[in-house]
Design an enzyme around this catalytic site. Structure first.
Site, mmCIF file in Angstrom:
data_model
loop_
_atom_site.group_PDB
_atom_site.id
_atom_site.type_symbol
_atom_site.label_atom_id
_atom_site.label_comp_id
_atom_site.label_asym_id
_atom_site.label_seq_id
_atom_site.Cartn_x
_atom_site.Cartn_y
_atom_site.Cartn_z
ATOM 1 N N THR A 130 56.103 28.600 21.800
ATOM 2 C CA THR A 130 55.605 29.325 20.431
ATOM 3 C C THR A 130 54.249 29.237 20.032
ATOM 4 O O THR A 130 53.236 29.019 21.018
ATOM 5 C CB THR A 130 55.814 27.695 19.599
ATOM 6 O OG1 THR A 130 55.113 28.841 18.449
ATOM 7 C CG2 THR A 130 55.323 27.279 20.171
ATOM 8 N N ASP A 132 51.728 28.429 17.981
ATOM 9 C CA ASP A 132 51.463 27.175 17.359
ATOM 10 C C ASP A 132 51.385 26.848 17.835
ATOM 11 O O ASP A 132 49.643 25.322 17.266
ATOM 12 C CB ASP A 132 52.475 26.774 15.961
ATOM 13 C CG ASP A 132 52.181 27.562 15.045
ATOM 14 O OD1 ASP A 132 51.545 28.702 14.812
ATOM 15 O OD2 ASP A 132 53.846 27.688 14.364
ATOM 16 N N SER A 220 25.704 37.420 7.554
ATOM 17 C CA SER A 220 27.682 37.311 7.239
ATOM 18 C C SER A 220 27.791 36.660 7.959
ATOM 19 O O SER A 220 28.010 35.373 8.818
ATOM 20 C CB SER A 220 28.183 38.753 8.264
ATOM 21 O OG SER A 220 27.803 38.560 8.972
ATOM 22 N N GLU A 227 47.187 29.061 7.739
ATOM 23 C CA GLU A 227 47.798 29.019 6.457
ATOM 24 C C GLU A 227 47.888 27.279 5.896
ATOM 25 O O GLU A 227 48.372 27.585 4.811
ATOM 26 C CB GLU A 227 49.593 28.844 7.677
ATOM 27 C CG GLU A 227 49.865 30.153 7.283
ATOM 28 C CD GLU A 227 50.668 30.513 8.355
ATOM 29 O OE1 GLU A 227 51.694 31.786 7.624
ATOM 30 O OE2 GLU A 227 51.007 30.093 9.362
#
Lengths: 328, 328, 328, 328
Positions: A130, A132, A220, A227
């Site tokens: 995965t 993640d 900048s 998420e």
């Protein structure tokens, strides 16, 4: 070496990640190396239920080590959550003389593997795949390193345009429950701030940080947001909030999305996949079951699957400090 | 060669695009080659108004040919839309002995340049710099080729995961008024359908096409959508519509966004930028003004700026046909 | 449309180049679009002699548009240079009901195709596939744009280390008879000098140029050399010569070699391949033969194969001038 | 925190590697974070001797985290090997109020640092920067991960063309004394054989392995060779040997060379550089000296510089076994 295992099945399940193909290749070839058979199971547990198998030899996995995705495909299977589904799956394995299983996937996939083992006493080994990096029992999951590079390369491009226009960018990366990607890719991309699920930075501190950033002469700014960050606002809501409070900023939002799961795996992920694949098969051949293979402290390890499923990984708090320092 | 031009100013204006730095480098070095001076103007017309200039020699532009963005920065200037603003700008040019201007940008920037020329009889030449390829008078704008590669590389990654899961992806790319990016990157990425502003495909044909695609045995599908496509629905609305009408599809949306503007320019864009930069300066030295340099039919050309601003580019209809055929 | 062509064979021959797979895909799918059959011929003319054919439908070419190399493989065939070999090949085509041929390759491959056509009156169309861009009748050969990007990306990396150490690098790129790659990638990579087969720069001018470069304050230098450059010395001999005459330079050599032929094709090459593939098939369906499809002045064109084989491409002399100016 | 350190000098020395800029940035910003001064020393020890220093604040290191090479440049200094040279260097540090040094480089650079410390009791900390991964006291040197990705990406391209032509490629990668790059990139690239300095495979075993590879049905083969491999033949000599003994092979050679040192650093290298830079400065602030910072078993560590210089790293023997298995 166990006399019992003569044929191993391998499947990928859950979200795909770069390196899964390299792991499949390693599993298939390690079987060949030890003169046992190997069968690929298509579309994860669903294919197991439907009997979607294919015999695989060393030449079946030519030229896939560098491919993203999974040649065995992946799917979520509701049917496997039922006892009936699992019975069908088991019958298919028996019919095909498969006597052990390597499951490449994440927590959900391992939970299924454990259940299956419990019900049918069927040998299973898990390989953590995965992007993640949120699986207990390994410092690196397959695909994580590649995803970090993907994110950093994209933010490098966005920074080109950000610094040409003196803009502030909010960039949302994957990580519903874990901030590994946001934290590491944020440091790697030189982000001014990083918002992760593990820490509640608070809106005030964010504004404060942006003000300091501006005052320090930065032209900048990039803010990387996982998420599932703790502030609990979407990137778009954050944009509105910041523009309201700091009208001098021209804020843009970019949601990186699914591209993070794809791409040719990094060398790190390919080597890791090769090592884990070899270990998974050889662990089964030693007669062991219910382990997840992983890489901890530079060594290939075994963690009981049950622990892997229950355990919780944590972001390295030192990294939060490093991020605060190097973004000054 | 004109005796009049002794010092050229160069600026980038509007949205940045890869290749702008290569063009700046070419302008600066062509000035040096012809023994005239060159000044960089920061932040486009706004910097011109504020007198934000910097003398530039051949060594000022070392190692920028491969950088995205623009070292001269870019900005939108409301003040330049006023007569007063333009007067200030002109006074600054005069004060700095700048007697001609190279403007790297898109239509808006060229409109400003034309106005400026009209009011002060100031020599100007335009270099088309935008990823959208929507400028009349050139087959390729600076940055377009790079943006196509960026889009195609990202969709390649998304396809890894799409085909691992048998999914349908809607991918939105830049192009509010022009479908060049969508059409070319769509073909390059092997998209099943491409929605562009120039053609109203209609929702029915989209569904029809997706049905055919499924029937033909395709396991995953990519639909590329230009921001300004004619159907007039956002990628997210399209997703809802398709899922309602074709519940067998698991639809995902990805908005590529600003990353499309950044990145190291492709070789094509670097060479094009070099050629256009040389031509821009040498055109001024020949005493000409009010032209845009471009590449048409494999040759470097001059198009009157007025025409460039008014003209409308069109997508190559042949490409729509090619797309329909190769996506079968 | 011709009533005669019912089944088209497609093969790749000679050195492989990125975009060949995209062209194969386009040929196969255009056949399907027009409801005719298609057969892939493996390993070029050798496979034709050995009858190594495979029926191909639209799904046979899934997910190859982004792959380097050629799924049909390529080979050189001595046997095809004999009449007997060609007779065998023709017999195999007849036996398999193939009544027209698309040949993707370079000059040698086209010469074979012409001969085959003359002897058996067999319809053939050529698609120019080579990274060298040295085929008459097209401004761009398949793979050329990708190779330019590959070369430029590698030189970007070498420049990192060159400028960290104030070094001079000689970099040899492909191009035995043609300087297209050297000239364009040289400009794109910001090379100080470019040595190509078409121009004899002379050793004195090279030294002179390097001295000027040093005097102008450049801290590092890149010289790009085509394999077949006119000076007639290898990169290593040049290194020795320069170090002898300019002992202040620490010279390194890098031979880029075969990596230039590989890699995922650029968007430009994928779109070009798609357009050429469609055109090749449709030209055969119109009853035409002995043409090469190409892209000239932004349009898809047909050039008689005989001309393509005999004609000689030339490097754009303007580019040599541009290179001299922008490397100042 | 030490009251003594008020200003830190930072330099890069020896061969450059990706991540050095990220480390410089981290050192500079950590100084700013702790309110002490920082000076960049140009061109390593040579610049120290010549007094080539530059004050650096947080904004001096903007936008360099993603750049290959080193903005401080690197050089070899013969003068620093003399006592007189080092005295000059020390005098310059004192004159500029620099009271501690961070040296980013490899073994040679650390040896110099140790000597300098011994002679002048000057606080020094080393950061391991080299692509070769051959420094004792860290599992990963800066630039190693990036170099692995560079090598693997290039071999992926070569494999495209190798498998299109059924060829055997010998690919030489960096590593005069250490096989880390060859072994890891070889596994990552799916090499059939890997030749490293640490193991003498012997010519017979190589031929044997190639014969098995052919017999197993592999159509193309990649052999990765470290510069300093034990067989003691160059890649070109090996080619001749194999072609003599296995005339059925068409062997090609590619020497990857300097490109391996360049390129934008991977996320891993950027994060590692950031962590090591922070640790280096904070270690000096704690009043410590003569350590190298590193990453061992997932943790940031300190190793006495003396040990780092004397110690010898070893390739992971498990990896040789993994390579043998997965290349079956």
């Amino acid at each position: 070496m166990s006399l019992n295992v003569k044929k191993i099945g391998v499947l990928t399940s859950g979200g795909d990640s770069p390196g899964m193909n390299a792991a499949i290749r390693a599993v298939v070839r390690t079987c060949a190396f030890h003169n046992i058979e190997c069968a690929g199971v298509y579309r994860g547990y669903q294919g197991m239920i439907e009997g979607d198998f294919k015999e695989m030899g060393p030449r079946s996995v030519n030229n896939i080590i560098n491919k993203g995705g999974t040649v065995l495909k992946s799917a979520r299977s509701k049917e496997f959550m039922t006892e009936e589904g699992r019975k069908k799956a088991h019958a298919n394995l028996v019919k095909n003389n498969i006597d052990a299983l390597v499951v490449i996937g994440g927590n959900g996939s391992f939970t299924g593997a454990l259940l299956f083992n419990k019900e049918f006493n069927f040998p299973v080994i898990g390989i953590p795949g995965t992007i993640d990096n949120d699986i207990f029992g390994t410092s690196f999951t397959l695909g994580y390193d590649t995803a970090l590079n993907t994110v950093v390369e994209v933010i490098d491009k966005i920074r080109d345009t950000a610094s040409s226009h003196n803009r502030l960018f909010f960039i949302e990366v994957m990580g519903r429950d874990a901030g590994h990607i946001a934290l590491n890719a944020g440091i790697g991309a030189g982000a001014e701030e990083i918002l992760i699920p593990e820490e509640d930075m608070g809106l005030d501190r964010l504004l404060d940080s942006l003000r300091k950033s501006k005052a320090s002469g930065k032209s900048s700014s990039i803010v990387v947001i996982a998420e599932g960050d703790k502030i609990g606002k979407s990137a778009f809501e954050l944009k509105d909030y910041v523009e309201e409070n700091m009208p001098e900023y021209d804020v843009r939002v970019s949601i990186l999305g699914h591209m993070q799961r794809g791409g040719s795996p990094s060398c790190f992920d390919r080597v890791l996949a090769s090592r884990l694949g070899v270990k998974a098969v050889e662990t089964l051949l030693e007669g062991k079951s219910n382990y997840m293979v992983g890489l901890i402290k530079d060594e290939i390890t075994l963690t009981p699957l049950e622990q892997a499923v229950k355990g919780k990984t944590q972001v390295d708090k030192e990294l939060i400090r490093v991020s605060d320092i190097v973004s000054i």
